[in-house]
Design an enzyme around this catalytic site. Structure first.
Site, short mmCIF file in Angstrom:
data_model
loop_
_atom_site.label_atom_id
_atom_site.label_comp_id
_atom_site.label_asym_id
_atom_site.label_seq_id
_atom_site.Cartn_x
_atom_site.Cartn_y
_atom_site.Cartn_z
N ASP A 270 -4.26 -4.02 6.51
CA ASP A 270 -4.64 -4.98 5.47
C ASP A 270 -3.44 -5.88 5.16
O ASP A 270 -2.33 -5.41 5.03
CB ASP A 270 -5.08 -4.22 4.20
CG ASP A 270 -5.81 -5.13 3.23
OD1 ASP A 270 -6.27 -6.21 3.66
OD2 ASP A 270 -5.93 -4.77 2.05
N SER B 144 0.85 -1.18 0.00
CA SER B 144 0.00 0.00 0.00
C SER B 144 0.89 1.24 0.00
O SER B 144 1.91 1.25 -0.70
CB SER B 144 -0.92 -0.06 1.21
OG SER B 144 -1.85 0.99 1.17
N HIS C 129 -2.98 -1.31 -3.02
CA HIS C 129 -4.08 -0.35 -2.85
C HIS C 129 -3.96 0.74 -3.90
O HIS C 129 -2.88 1.26 -4.14
CB HIS C 129 -4.05 0.24 -1.44
CG HIS C 129 -4.39 -0.77 -0.39
ND1 HIS C 129 -4.07 -0.61 0.93
CD2 HIS C 129 -5.02 -1.97 -0.48
CE1 HIS C 129 -4.50 -1.67 1.62
NE2 HIS C 129 -5.08 -2.50 0.78
#
Ligand code: SAM
Lengths: 276, 205
Positions: free
Chosen positions: B143, B23, B50
């Site tokens: 995540d 991310s 992401h």
């Protein structure tokens, strides 16, 4: 986090549902089906998967309707993939107009109706709403009721408006709804001729002929075998040289019956039936 | 670990796929990795990074500028093949189905993300078990942690980017907190590990 659900347990669940409710989840894509089962267990705070299995064994149809609503994924947007909608406006609908007949459209798996309102707005702005007959179907009765209502949380309208702008709509989306108590109330005139229909793609088969079928982000929840079956239904439900649109990351090329279609637009995943 | 072994890995080389999650702060890292792989790299790589939810194009193209192997966004039910690099598309969760195919989903956001790294790594671990290599890079939320836990429990080879090196270390740190991770490595060492495994597989053939 709960214990991981085993494949055998999923099989047990699909078997029970088949037996008690005559509904076949056996060919749903297991990666997402498993997460949805997990989700149901969390929502209803069941101690274990066995508690859910017992509940299903009660053969309580009201419970099954709720269960079905939770299992199905209803996430949707208006004008999702704006370039797809532009392609409809600029190429697909004009092509269908050449047939010089009513345009019959089927939204298969319409969820809460955003896709249907998008279509109605597109047609209105092309001055064609009166020339189209729309059928919108879903297996989930509760979500169909929401679609019929056409009331959406106002916070969703931000994404919808952005999509509509990217689509290059003629106005502001606000033209088509009024705000009331945190909800966007859609203009009912848009969908007054829409036929909302409960229909299960797994077992429902074909019920009419269409010029354009949209089945976007529905078959991703099915396995390959079921995708093949459903594609046959769509093939049967399309007039020759008419169109099927699937989600932007779906493809017919893995399907048996793919040779009866040609790709019209690969980026937007629009196909045309060319063989009976 | 014997002297000839550079990294502790399963020497029987069962590996069939690599899953990478990243991310905030991972873009440079990913491009560095992708620019260092041989064009005949032995394992398929799936990546969940992401990205902007409503921008469909541009991201894959940007990554492809540096990558030695062409990166593709898979379509639903596409078979996972050696020699390919896959990237989770915008606004879809990317999952692995039993039988080495991808499945896409528009389910609710998870960890405020769609695609969610957890979903990709959990399903990849379920399918590939000890044959998976799972790698988690820099990022600003948690995540991927559950995914790494699942991977670890299935016996996959687990790697996180060294938090000390990460632009934002929340992601690898969250994973390290909840599960055992085989290797905590700098980007250069991650690349080295991947090349080492690739070489070993080539030699074995
Ligand atoms: C993610 S929504 C898609 C909504 C919209 N087409 C879009 O692309 O945004 C998927 C829908 O498929 C429906 N669905 C799932 N299984 C179905 C089945 N067997 N028959 C008909 N519809 C089904 C679900 O109830 C859900 O509303």
């Amino acid at each position: 986090m709960q214990q991981e659900i085993e494949l055998a347990q999923l099989k047990k669940i699909t078997d029970i549902i088949q037996k008690r409710f005559d509904f076949d989840f056996g060919n749903y894509a297991m990666s997402s089906f498993k997460r949805r089962i997990q989700r149901v267990i969390e929502i209803y705070k069941y101690a274990s998967i066995d508690a859910l299995i017992d509940r299903l064994n009660d053969a309580d149809h009201k419970f099954f309707q709720e269960f079905l609503s939770e299992i199905t994924v209803n996430v949707t947007e208006m004008f999702r993939d704006p370039t797809f909608w532009r392609e409809l406006k600029e190429s697909i609908i004009p092509n269908l107009l050449l047939n010089d007949r009513e345009i019959n459209i089927w939204h298969a798996g319409c969820s809460s109706g955003e896709e249907v309102f998008s279509m109605a707005i597109l047609l209105t702005e092309m001055n064609l709403l009166g020339k189209a007959k729309i059928v919108a179907s879903d297996v989930d009765n509760a979500i169909l009721a929401k679609a019929r209502e056409g009331k959406y949380p106002i916070k969703n309208m931000e994404v919808n408006q952005k999509n509509y702008e990217r689509y290059e709509g003629s106005f502001l989306l606000q033209k088509y709804y009024k705000e009331e108590a945190g909800k966007a109330i859609m203009d009912k005139e848009l969908v007054k001729n829409v036929e909302w229909r409960e229909h299960n793609l797994v077992s429902g088969g074909s019920f009419a002929k269409f010029d354009l079928i949209l089945c976007r982000n529905v078959m991703i929840y099915f396995n390959q075998q079921l995708q093949n079956t459903v594609l046959k239904t769509f093939h049967e439900s399309l007039h020759k040289y008419c169109y099927l649109a699937v989600g932007s990351k779906e493809s017919l090329i893995w399907c048996e019956i793919a040779n009866k279609f040609v790709v019209v637009n690969n980026e937007e995943k629009i196909y045309k039936k060319v063989k009976d | 670990m014997s002297a000839s072994q550079k990294y502790e890995i399963d020497e029987s080389l069962p590996y069939k796929a690599i899953a990478i999650g990243g991310s905030a702060g991972s873009f440079q890292v990913v491009t560095k990795i992708l620019s260092s792989l041989p064009t005949d790299f032995e394992l398929p790589i799936m990546m969940c990074l992401h990205r902007l939810r409503h921008v469909r194009n541009g991201f894959t193209e940007a990554l492809n500028i540096k990558s030695t192997i062409n990166i593709e966004e898979p379509t639903d039910k596409e078979p996972i093949k050696k020699g390919k690099i896959y990237l989770a598309p915008a606004n879809y969760h990317l999952c692995v189905e039993l039988g080495n195919t991808f499945a896409l989903s528009t389910e609710e956001l998870f960890n405020n993300s769609r695609p969610a790294i957890d979903y990709m790594i959990q399903t990849a671990a379920h399918n590939y078990r000890h044959k998976l290599i799972a790698i988690l890079l820099s990022g600003a939320n948690k995540d991927g942690a559950l995914g790494m836990k699942a991977a670890s429990e299935k016996g996959a080879l687990t790697v996180v980017q060294d938090p000390a090196e990460c632009l934002i270390d929340t992601m690898p740190t969250s994973a390290l907190k909840i599960t055992k991770i085989n290797h905590t490595l700098s980007v250069d060492k991650i690349i080295d590990l991947l090349l080492y495994i690739d070489q070993k597989i080539k030699k074995k053939k």
